[in-house]
Design an enzyme around this catalytic site. Structure first.
Site, mmCIF file in Angstrom:
data_model
loop_
_atom_site.group_PDB
_atom_site.id
_atom_site.type_symbol
_atom_site.label_atom_id
_atom_site.label_comp_id
_atom_site.label_asym_id
_atom_site.label_seq_id
_atom_site.Cartn_x
_atom_site.Cartn_y
_atom_site.Cartn_z
ATOM 1 N N PRO A 130 2.428 4.774 1.148
ATOM 2 C CA PRO A 130 3.067 5.300 2.266
ATOM 3 C C PRO A 130 1.903 5.772 2.870
ATOM 4 O O PRO A 130 1.035 6.746 2.393
ATOM 5 C CB PRO A 130 4.107 6.026 1.769
ATOM 6 C CG PRO A 130 4.739 5.957 0.482
ATOM 7 C CD PRO A 130 3.346 5.281 -0.102
ATOM 8 N N GLY A 131 2.064 5.876 4.278
ATOM 9 C CA GLY A 131 1.122 6.412 5.300
ATOM 10 C C GLY A 131 -0.199 5.756 5.350
ATOM 11 O O GLY A 131 -1.137 6.458 6.110
ATOM 12 N N THR A 132 -0.424 4.729 4.900
ATOM 13 C CA THR A 132 -1.877 4.210 4.539
ATOM 14 C C THR A 132 -2.254 3.155 5.955
ATOM 15 O O THR A 132 -2.880 2.607 6.301
ATOM 16 C CB THR A 132 -2.081 3.347 3.455
ATOM 17 O OG1 THR A 132 -0.776 2.373 3.319
ATOM 18 C CG2 THR A 132 -2.425 4.048 2.315
ATOM 19 N N GLY A 133 -1.071 3.306 6.795
ATOM 20 C CA GLY A 133 -1.200 2.554 7.909
ATOM 21 C C GLY A 133 -0.965 0.865 8.154
ATOM 22 O O GLY A 133 -1.378 0.213 8.702
ATOM 23 N N LYS A 134 0.204 0.544 7.137
ATOM 24 C CA LYS A 134 0.748 -0.823 7.096
ATOM 25 C C LYS A 134 1.192 -1.164 8.486
ATOM 26 O O LYS A 134 0.998 -2.159 9.003
ATOM 27 C CB LYS A 134 1.695 -1.010 6.193
ATOM 28 C CG LYS A 134 1.059 -0.712 4.822
ATOM 29 C CD LYS A 134 1.904 -0.936 3.512
ATOM 30 C CE LYS A 134 3.060 0.204 3.398
ATOM 31 N NZ LYS A 134 2.693 1.628 3.325
ATOM 32 N N GLU A 142 -14.985 5.027 -14.741
ATOM 33 C CA GLU A 142 -14.929 4.253 -14.306
ATOM 34 C C GLU A 142 -16.602 3.480 -14.171
ATOM 35 O O GLU A 142 -16.922 2.189 -14.451
ATOM 36 C CB GLU A 142 -15.035 4.145 -12.792
ATOM 37 C CG GLU A 142 -13.295 4.502 -12.428
ATOM 38 C CD GLU A 142 -12.180 3.673 -12.991
ATOM 39 O OE1 GLU A 142 -12.576 2.306 -13.279
ATOM 40 O OE2 GLU A 142 -11.179 3.821 -13.434
ATOM 41 N N HIS A 145 -16.707 1.407 -17.570
ATOM 42 C CA HIS A 145 -16.132 0.201 -17.411
ATOM 43 C C HIS A 145 -17.157 -0.938 -16.817
ATOM 44 O O HIS A 145 -17.371 -1.616 -17.339
ATOM 45 C CB HIS A 145 -14.965 0.321 -16.403
ATOM 46 C CG HIS A 145 -13.710 0.721 -17.107
ATOM 47 N ND1 HIS A 145 -13.016 0.302 -18.411
ATOM 48 C CD2 HIS A 145 -12.631 1.657 -16.650
ATOM 49 C CE1 HIS A 145 -12.066 0.908 -18.694
ATOM 50 N NE2 HIS A 145 -11.763 1.789 -17.829
ATOM 51 N N GLY A 180 0.728 -0.999 0.183
ATOM 52 C CA GLY A 180 -0.100 0.020 -0.002
ATOM 53 C C GLY A 180 0.953 1.358 0.081
ATOM 54 O O GLY A 180 2.135 1.364 0.464
HETATM 55 P P1 ADP Z 1 2.647 3.075 6.708
HETATM 56 O O1 ADP Z 1 3.386 2.053 7.507
HETATM 57 O O2 ADP Z 1 1.634 2.404 5.548
HETATM 58 O O3 ADP Z 1 3.591 3.897 5.771
HETATM 59 P P2 ADP Z 1 1.938 3.955 9.204
HETATM 60 O O4 ADP Z 1 1.247 2.753 9.658
HETATM 61 O O5 ADP Z 1 3.392 4.247 9.559
HETATM 62 O O6 ADP Z 1 1.840 3.918 7.560
HETATM 63 O O7 ADP Z 1 0.883 5.154 9.623
HETATM 64 C C1 ADP Z 1 1.535 6.463 9.550
HETATM 65 C C2 ADP Z 1 0.626 7.149 10.492
HETATM 66 O O8 ADP Z 1 -0.735 7.392 9.904
HETATM 67 C C3 ADP Z 1 0.518 6.531 11.700
HETATM 68 O O9 ADP Z 1 0.786 7.225 12.824
HETATM 69 C C4 ADP Z 1 -1.012 5.904 11.949
HETATM 70 O O10 ADP Z 1 -1.401 6.377 13.077
HETATM 71 C C5 ADP Z 1 -1.579 6.736 10.942
HETATM 72 N N1 ADP Z 1 -2.674 6.316 10.243
HETATM 73 C C6 ADP Z 1 -2.553 5.894 8.953
HETATM 74 N N2 ADP Z 1 -3.889 4.970 8.412
HETATM 75 C C7 ADP Z 1 -4.504 4.864 9.668
HETATM 76 C C8 ADP Z 1 -5.722 4.443 9.863
HETATM 77 N N3 ADP Z 1 -6.409 3.534 8.905
HETATM 78 N N4 ADP Z 1 -6.348 4.511 11.024
HETATM 79 C C9 ADP Z 1 -5.894 5.208 12.253
HETATM 80 N N5 ADP Z 1 -4.621 5.681 11.789
HETATM 81 C C10 ADP Z 1 -3.934 5.659 10.598
HETATM 82 ZN ZN ZN Z 2 -10.002 2.604 -17.399
#
Ligand code: ADP
Ligand code: ZN
Ligand code: MG
Length: 641
Positions: free
Chosen positions: A231-235, A452, A455, A229
């Site tokens: 960056p920053g999506t909460g992996k 979309e 499609h 996913g």
């Molecule tokens: P990744 O590892 O995907 O780059 P992170 O897990 O480090 O992302 O998340 C970055 C920040 O965003 C974290 O501080 C997290 O708390 C916040 N965050 C991202 N997605 C969510 C979510 N779905 N719910 C709550 N907090 C989230």
């Molecule tokens: Zn398309």
């Protein structure tokens, strides 16, 4: 002291990884020698013999006999001699040493001083008792010793430092988050949205909680889960939540932690890590940013590569080496799954992949709510507005909006966060260092929604196209949105009809854009590429074209019965022209069919697009509702047994 000398001597450690430049051994030696010499000189100046006012005992005797001495101060063996001043001049001081173990008077008598002369002399005995005196005696011996000890200690520390980087794997590098640590415990509740990912990962949780149940049933639990996913999506957060839910130890390590190390140490760290995780099983090993070590091998030049490969190999070996019954699950995360080594993705390794998507409007709201919880929001705030405006923002971006808003409010001296603060924060994050080029404006969103929808409607109407599983206008990679199809059954051998419908569905977006906006964006460029490639395969590989017939015209050479080779270069120009014309006609025909579908089901098409604009993502159930409303029959899943 617990130094591991074999490790220090071991040649590996001398070759330090290029990161921290350590002074060379020779440099250190030279420095120590110089320090030594300086200290020596200082000591000498302080305690050394001062030759100019030193006199011998016999000289002293002479002086005493001549009555030239006013006073002798005896300090242990040292004699401070004050000579009688002549004509009021400043009295001269001399120093000497008496014989050890004999009284001064006795010594002087021994040297032939007459008792008379002696009686005129003022002898003062100042028996040394002060600390200073003793220091004066001891320090000259002690200081060099201390210096020596210091230098030894210094070297030891240097070596230990180098050693530590290599050795103390378990202590510092992999962070262990203990399930009992309530403060750090993260659960699925802390992660907003991502229902699909949570459901898939929930299986892991079940297994970790109750491994026996699964093992008894003979179930095979995947060893590795790869989360992908943006960056920053909460992996990272999600991985921690899995551990928190399952209440098992969680070993956290970032891919880059492996890379900075000396050759061979990365691999040994991996070994240690797995050993430790097994000892504490059930447990989770989480390798964040695995692309740092898991890039395709054999590409790229330069050092470090070797190290990376060894580390990667070790991860693979460890993953192959443990049994399901060992109850260790390896999780990994990356935002570059495109560069991962394919060996990592083989069954028995990271065979399960969980995609963490950018949040849609509903999830964005949920994330904002999470981070607004502990913040003092004013009554006028409306998080929904922020959620609506932040299409394309990641969870991290949203968290950062809430944080910025708090800072802005505090700076303004306010006790509560108002809507203005939130909007300002939103703009700040939007303009932020990260390039938000993928953030769609209103018009782009509309184009994407209709694209979309095009499609989707074609897929739903044409009989041999796969049904729609999910439609979204949330950007994903470079695509503005996407429509996910799900095959009805596993057609190992797709028919010509399936290909025709596939091409038509692929051109649905193009047809829709033309229909509504009478113009074309670059959006469908990939669709066109795929459609053209499919048509080409039909004509040149599968013999699906009537005019070309059942011949194969691919670039690859094929073996003939007699061992000869046929390649496309041996085809006539005329045939190649005919092929091109046929491909063109198939693609154009597909486009025509897509246009007809859109015209015939215009209301449904617009409904889908407008609903998409509002909700951003339509899951299968919601999507099917729209179809039902417009009387389009749902495709039934054929049961495959
Ligand atoms: P990744 O590892 O995907 O780059 P992170 O897990 O480090 O992302 O998340 C970055 C920040 O965003 C974290 O501080 C997290 O708390 C916040 N965050 C991202 N997605 C969510 C979510 N779905 N719910 C709550 N907090 C989230
Ligand atoms: Zn398309
Ligand atoms: Mg991360």
């Amino acid at each position: 002291m617990k130094f591991k000398f074999e490790k220090i001597i071991n040649g590996k450690n001398k070759k330090r990884g290029g990161k921290k430049k350590q002074p060379s051994f020779m440099m250190q030696l030279a420095t120590s020698v110089i320090i030594f010499m300086v200290i020596g000189a200082v000591l000498d100046a302080a305690f050394g013999d001062k030759t100019d006012n030193k006199i011998t005992l016999s000289e002293l005797t002479t002086l005493v006999s001549e009555n030239k001495v006013e006073q002798i101060l005896v300090k242990g063996e040292l004699l401070d001699i004050t000579l009688l001043s002549v004509d009021g001049a400043e009295s001269v001081k001399k120093e000497s040493k008496k014989e050890v173990g004999t009284a001064l008077s006795q010594t002087l008598v021994n040297y032939g001083v007459t008792p008379e002369a002696l009686s005129l002399l003022d002898i003062e005995i100042n028996e040394p008792s002060g600390l200073g005196y003793w220091l004066g005696i001891i320090l000259p011996f002690l200081l060099p010793l201390l210096m020596l000890l210091f230098i030894i200690w210094f070297f030891m520390k240097q070596m230990k430092g180098g050693n530590k980087q290599a050795m103390s794997f378990g202590n510092s590098k992999a962070r262990l988050i203990n399930p009992k640590d309530k403060k750090k415990r993260v659960t699925f509740k802390n992660v907003a949205g991502n229902a699909n990912a949570k459901q898939e990962l929930g299986e892991m949780v079940e297994f970790l909680k109750n491994p026996k149940k699964f093992i008894d049933m003979g179930a095979k639990i995947p060893k590795g889960v790869l989360m992908t996913g943006l960056p920053g999506t909460g992996k990272t957060l999600m991985a921690r939540a899995v551990a928190g839910e399952a209440k098992v130890p969680f070993f956290y390590l970032s891919g880059s932690d492996f890379v900075e190390m000396f050759v061979g140490v990365g691999a040994s760290r991996v070994r240690d890590l797995f050993k430790m995780a097994k000892k504490m099983s059930p447990s989770i090993i989480f390798i964040d940013e695995i692309d740092a070590v898991g890039r395709s091998r054999g590409v790229g030049i330069g050092g470090g590569n070797d190290e990376r490969e060894q580390t990667l190999n070790q991860i693979l070996v460890e993953m192959d080496g443990f049994e399901e019954s060992e109850k260790v699950i390896v999780m990994a995360a990356t935002n570059r799954d495109d560069v991962l080594d394919s060996a990592l993705l083989r069954p028995g390794r990271f065979d399960r992949q969980v995609r963490i998507e950018l949040p849609d409007r509903k999830d964005r709201r949920a994330i904002l709510d999470i981070y607004a919880q502990k913040k003092p929001l004013a009554k006028n705030t409306d998080l929904q507005v922020i959620a609506e405006r932040t299409a394309g923002f990641s969870g991290a971006d949203l968290e950062s909006i809430m944080n910025e808003a708090t800072i802005i409010a505090t700076m303004a001296g306010k006790k509560k966060i108002s809507q203005d603060h939130l909007i300002n924060a939103f703009e700040k994050v939007l303009m932020g260092p990260k390039n938000k080029s993928h953030l769609a404006g209103e018009h782009e969103k509309r184009v994407t929604a209709y694209h979309e929808a095009g499609h989707a409607i074609v897929a739903s109407v044409l009989p041999d196209a796969d049904p729609v599983h999910k439609v979204t206008i949330i950007p994903r990679g470079r695509a503005g949105g996407f429509t996910m199809k799900l095959p009805l059954d596993e057609r190992r051998l797709p028919t010509r009809a399936v290909y025709y419908d596939d091409i038509a569905m692929g051109l649905g977006g193009y047809a829709a854009e033309m229909k509504i906006f009478n113009d074309i964006t670059t959006g469908p460029s990939n669709d066109l590429k795929v459609a053209t490639a499919t048509a080409r395969d039909m004509v040149t590989k599968f013999g699906m074209s009537d005019s070309i017939g059942p011949i194969v015209v691919t670039g690859e050479a094929a073996k003939t019965l007699f061992g000869g080779q046929v390649s496309s270069s041996q085809r006539s120009d005329k045939l190649l022209e005919e092929i091109d014309a046929e491909i063109k006609s198939i693609v154009e025909n597909g486009l025509k069919r897509a246009e007809i579908v859109i015209d015939d089901h215009y209301d449904a098409f617009v409904d889908i697009a407008e609903t998409l604009l509002k909700a951003e993502t339509l899951e299968q159930a919601e999507y099917n509702e729209i179809l039902k409303k417009h009387g389009i029959p749902l495709k039934e899943l054929k049961k495959v047994i």
